[in-house]
Scaffold this motif. Structure first.
Motif, PDB file in Angstrom:
ATOM      1  N   UNK A   1       0.822  -1.201   0.000  1.00  0.00           N
ATOM      2  CA  UNK A   1       0.000   0.000   0.000  1.00  0.00           C
ATOM      3  C   UNK A   1       0.862   1.259   0.000  1.00  0.00           C
ATOM      4  N   UNK A   2       0.594   2.116  -0.966  1.00  0.00           N
ATOM      5  CA  UNK A   2       1.221   3.422  -1.077  1.00  0.00           C
ATOM      6  C   UNK A   2       0.158   4.484  -0.825  1.00  0.00           C
ATOM      7  N   UNK A   3       0.606   5.655  -0.392  1.00  0.00           N
ATOM      8  CA  UNK A   3      -0.333   6.754  -0.199  1.00  0.00           C
ATOM      9  C   UNK A   3       0.245   8.061  -0.658  1.00  0.00           C
ATOM     10  N   UNK A   4      -0.617   8.900  -1.227  1.00  0.00           N
ATOM     11  CA  UNK A   4      -0.224  10.259  -1.588  1.00  0.00           C
ATOM     12  C   UNK A   4      -1.233  11.220  -0.983  1.00  0.00           C
ATOM     13  N   UNK A   5      -0.723  12.301  -0.397  1.00  0.00           N
ATOM     14  CA  UNK A   5      -1.601  13.263   0.249  1.00  0.00           C
ATOM     15  C   UNK A   5      -0.839  14.580   0.383  1.00  0.00           C
ATOM     16  N   UNK A   6      -1.605  15.657   0.594  1.00  0.00           N
ATOM     17  CA  UNK A   6      -0.989  16.965   0.814  1.00  0.00           C
ATOM     18  C   UNK A   6      -0.653  17.196   2.282  1.00  0.00           C
ATOM     19  N   UNK A   7      -1.106  16.299   3.171  1.00  0.00           N
ATOM     20  CA  UNK A   7      -0.852  16.445   4.601  1.00  0.00           C
ATOM     21  C   UNK A   7       0.362  15.620   5.015  1.00  0.00           C
ATOM     22  N   UNK A   8       1.447  16.293   5.314  1.00  0.00           N
ATOM     23  CA  UNK A   8       2.648  15.578   5.739  1.00  0.00           C
ATOM     24  C   UNK A   8       2.452  14.854   7.072  1.00  0.00           C
TER      25      UNK A   8
ATOM     26  N   UNK B   1       3.990   9.488  -0.535  1.00  0.00           N
ATOM     27  CA  UNK B   1       4.412  10.613  -1.366  1.00  0.00           C
ATOM     28  C   UNK B   1       3.694  11.851  -0.859  1.00  0.00           C
ATOM     29  N   UNK B   2       4.467  12.815  -0.402  1.00  0.00           N
ATOM     30  CA  UNK B   2       3.890  14.096   0.015  1.00  0.00           C
ATOM     31  C   UNK B   2       4.016  15.061  -1.160  1.00  0.00           C
ATOM     32  N   UNK B   3       2.905  15.310  -1.841  1.00  0.00           N
ATOM     33  CA  UNK B   3       2.959  16.134  -3.043  1.00  0.00           C
ATOM     34  C   UNK B   3       1.577  16.669  -3.374  1.00  0.00           C
ATOM     35  N   UNK B   4       1.561  17.774  -4.098  1.00  0.00           N
ATOM     36  CA  UNK B   4       0.340  18.333  -4.682  1.00  0.00           C
ATOM     37  C   UNK B   4       0.492  18.248  -6.191  1.00  0.00           C
ATOM     38  N   UNK B   5      -0.058  17.188  -6.783  1.00  0.00           N
ATOM     39  CA  UNK B   5       0.105  16.979  -8.216  1.00  0.00           C
ATOM     40  C   UNK B   5      -0.850  17.836  -9.036  1.00  0.00           C
TER      41      UNK B   5
ATOM     42  N   UNK C   1       8.511  14.936  -8.582  1.00  0.00           N
ATOM     43  CA  UNK C   1       9.946  14.913  -8.833  1.00  0.00           C
ATOM     44  C   UNK C   1      10.361  13.463  -9.094  1.00  0.00           C
ATOM     45  N   UNK C   2      11.628  13.229  -9.346  1.00  0.00           N
ATOM     46  CA  UNK C   2      12.066  11.892  -9.750  1.00  0.00           C
ATOM     47  C   UNK C   2      11.838  10.853  -8.661  1.00  0.00           C
ATOM     48  N   UNK C   3      12.101  11.217  -7.409  1.00  0.00           N
ATOM     49  CA  UNK C   3      11.873  10.268  -6.313  1.00  0.00           C
ATOM     50  C   UNK C   3      10.394   9.939  -6.170  1.00  0.00           C
ATOM     51  N   UNK C   4       9.554  10.958  -6.263  1.00  0.00           N
ATOM     52  CA  UNK C   4       8.111  10.739  -6.164  1.00  0.00           C
ATOM     53  C   UNK C   4       7.607   9.904  -7.334  1.00  0.00           C
ATOM     54  N   UNK C   5       8.111  10.195  -8.518  1.00  0.00           N
ATOM     55  CA  UNK C   5       7.696   9.453  -9.707  1.00  0.00           C
ATOM     56  C   UNK C   5       8.063   7.968  -9.569  1.00  0.00           C
ATOM     57  N   UNK C   6       9.215   7.705  -8.981  1.00  0.00           N
ATOM     58  CA  UNK C   6       9.657   6.326  -8.812  1.00  0.00           C
ATOM     59  C   UNK C   6       8.686   5.546  -7.929  1.00  0.00           C
ATOM     60  N   UNK C   7       8.188   6.191  -6.874  1.00  0.00           N
ATOM     61  CA  UNK C   7       7.215   5.532  -5.998  1.00  0.00           C
ATOM     62  C   UNK C   7       5.885   5.362  -6.721  1.00  0.00           C
ATOM     63  N   UNK C   8       5.403   6.412  -7.366  1.00  0.00           N
ATOM     64  CA  UNK C   8       4.109   6.356  -8.053  1.00  0.00           C
ATOM     65  C   UNK C   8       4.110   5.303  -9.158  1.00  0.00           C
ATOM     66  N   UNK C   9       5.260   5.112  -9.789  1.00  0.00           N
ATOM     67  CA  UNK C   9       5.359   4.160 -10.899  1.00  0.00           C
ATOM     68  C   UNK C   9       5.164   2.724 -10.446  1.00  0.00           C
ATOM     69  N   UNK C  10       5.239   2.474  -9.141  1.00  0.00           N
ATOM     70  CA  UNK C  10       5.045   1.108  -8.640  1.00  0.00           C
ATOM     71  C   UNK C  10       3.568   0.719  -8.559  1.00  0.00           C
ATOM     72  N   UNK C  11       2.682   1.688  -8.718  1.00  0.00           N
ATOM     73  CA  UNK C  11       1.252   1.425  -8.527  1.00  0.00           C
ATOM     74  C   UNK C  11       0.692   0.500  -9.607  1.00  0.00           C
TER      75      UNK C  11
END
Length: 275
Positions: free
Chosen positions: A115-122, A138-142, A148-158
């Motif tokens: 399980x991965x999660x992305x949210x604007x709340x750190x 991933x802490x980001x507002x897409x 960024x590259x690190x975030x993309x690497x995590x998102x790419x695993x979905x």
């Protein structure tokens, strides 16, 4: 204290998403009968079963957009409910005791997913990761920028991308950036979308990436309205869209529909390219 309204017309709960632990979040959501994750869990489980069979991936990776404190992951991992989680957190006294509670929970057999999660709340992400509810975050507002590259690497695993209420706050901008994180394959998607929001623009952008979208029959209660003002705003939005609210929003709760977006075969995950 009056509940402020978001620009969408929905109540804004920003003040409970930035706490260091989820106790206040669950207390408030329990008061409002928040139940959409409960309704969503069986559908997500079915999507995982179908993904395993289709892609021949034994342990798929689930990305929850707008995951807050890892609610959907908790329900899927532990076979629990929002009400049961709220009750258990009510028995804790601080962040450490909440963490100890979560770390001591036993996963139900057969979860077989990461399980991965992305949210604007750190703070919410940090809690969910430390508690072991989410494997990576991933802490980001897409909506505002590409990952960024690190975030993309995590998102790419979905393999499967899910959400239970964030569409409307996030748009096709976020969904396209998630869908294209991997250069060669597209994840499946399952989104519960409040009826006040139009999934059409998302579906259109995903179609351009090789997706086919279907709306699953049925309506799912999200929560009770937080105020008369929120209900009035939402009812007006739905009326302007020509949506009949009789027996649903008019009776006091928000309702959502489920949209499944899957890539056509030529864009599907290749089991030999599962990086």
């Amino acid at each position: 204290m009056p509940v402020p309204l978001h620009t969408t017309g929905k109540a804004s709960f920003d003040h409970i998403y930035d706490r260091p632990d989820p106790r206040e979040y669950y207390r408030r959501m329990s008061e409002l009968g928040y139940s959409i994750p409960d309704s969503a869990a069986p559908f997500f489980q079915q999507q995982l079963r179908e993904y395993r069979a289709s892609a021949r991936v034994a342990v798929p990776t689930v990305l929850d957009i707008g995951c807050s404190y890892g609610v959907n992951a908790a329900l899927l991992r532990f076979g629990t409910s929002v009400a049961e989680l709220a009750e258990s957190y009510a028995g804790t006294t601080d962040r450490d005791s909440a963490l100890a509670l979560d770390k001591g929970r036993a996963e139900v057999p057969g979860v077989d997913a990461r399980f991965l999660g992305i949210d604007a709340s750190r703070p919410a992400l940090e809690y969910a990761a430390e508690a072991g509810l989410l494997d990576e975050v991933v802490h980001a507002d897409l909506e505002a920028a590409d990952p960024d590259e690190d975030q993309r690497e995590v998102l790419a695993r979905a393999d499967l991308v899910i959400s239970t209420g964030c569409i409307g706050y996030v748009t096709e901008k976020t969904l396209v950036r998630v869908a294209t994180a991997h250069p060669r394959r597209r994840p499946w998607m399952a989104h519960f979308v409040l009826r006040m929001f139009d999934y059409g623009p998302v579906a259109a952008e995903l179609a351009a990436l090789g997706y086919r979208t279907e709306q699953v029959p049925g309506l799912h209660a999200q929560r009770r309205f937080a105020s008369a003002d929120e209900q009035a705003q939402v009812l007006k939005t739905l009326a302007d869209k020509g949506i009949d609210t009789t027996g649903y929003e008019a009776d006091g709760s928000l309702y959502a529909t489920l949209h499944l977006s899957r890539p056509l075969p030529e864009h599907s995950a290749d089991p030999e390219d599962h990086s």
